[in-house]
Design a protein around this motif. Sequence first.
Motif, PDB file in Angstrom:
ATOM      1  N   THR A 188       2.342   1.739  -3.404  1.00 26.83           N
ATOM      2  CA  THR A 188       1.345   2.266  -4.335  1.00 26.83           C
ATOM      3  C   THR A 188       1.152   3.765  -4.135  1.00 26.83           C
ATOM      4  OG1 THR A 188       0.218   0.127  -4.259  1.00 26.83           O
ATOM      5  CG2 THR A 188      -1.018   1.974  -5.173  1.00 26.83           C
ATOM      6  N   THR A 189       1.048   4.181  -2.863  1.00 30.28           N
ATOM      7  CA  THR A 189       0.895   5.611  -2.556  1.00 30.28           C
ATOM      8  C   THR A 189       2.095   6.393  -3.064  1.00 30.28           C
ATOM      9  OG1 THR A 189      -0.343   4.999  -0.574  1.00 30.28           O
ATOM     10  CG2 THR A 189       0.469   7.255  -0.693  1.00 30.28           C
ATOM     11  N   THR A 232       0.835  -1.206   0.000  1.00 26.39           N
ATOM     12  CA  THR A 232       0.000   0.000   0.000  1.00 26.39           C
ATOM     13  C   THR A 232       0.864   1.248   0.000  1.00 26.39           C
ATOM     14  OG1 THR A 232      -1.714  -1.183   1.240  1.00 26.39           O
ATOM     15  CG2 THR A 232      -1.841   1.215   1.227  1.00 26.39           C
ATOM     16  N   SER A 251       4.085   5.555  -5.454  1.00 29.24           N
ATOM     17  CA  SER A 251       4.069   5.542  -6.923  1.00 29.24           C
ATOM     18  C   SER A 251       3.118   6.589  -7.472  1.00 29.24           C
ATOM     19  CB  SER A 251       3.654   4.149  -7.405  1.00 29.24           C
ATOM     20  OG  SER A 251       3.492   4.138  -8.791  1.00 29.24           O
TER      21      SER A 251
END
Length: 198
Positions: A43-44, A40, A46
């Motif tokens: 992803t944040t 997570t 990215s």
Amino acid sequence: MDLPQLSDDVEERLDLLQHVAEVLCIDDPSDFSSYSSAITQLTTDSLSAQKLLNRLQFIEHELQTHLAATRVEQRLLAKWNSALEADRGDEQGSAAMIERRKEDLVRKAKEYHEELKAVLKAMPDTPPVSVARLTEQENRNKTREQELKTKRAKIKAFKGLPPNLDLARHELRNARDELGKLTQLRERLLGRMAEGVS
């Protein structure tokens, strides 16, 4: 007590899992929630990096636009300077010649100004389309296509009748009245024909 010997495949997978845990900075590789949190966070990060990249691309685009405008202005200044220096070098010209050159310079300045406006106009004002905007537009298009399919299916179901049920009933009533009138007219004509024969 000796530990059982692991197969090469299992050892390779364990090494890979250990490497992933080290890269993701996971202290306890057996805890799945640690992987989930790390993914997570990745992803944040990215998404943040993508936003920053989009901003930087927009800034780069603006800088390129300003650079192009500055180059055009620099070229105009160089041409005007050379024209003025040529005028200074030619001191033997008459007043009419000087006036003609002045008009030529004004005309050239207008041409260069128009050229600059054309270059600035050709530069796009909006940044390039982002993936998020493209995805939103695709979703809107799919929704509209689905609505159109639904409406077409409803129109097809009526087979030419108006979609308004009350209006369809009214037209059916009018058609029945017309049929009744035509039937009565036929009966009268047949009655007259029978009277004429007898």
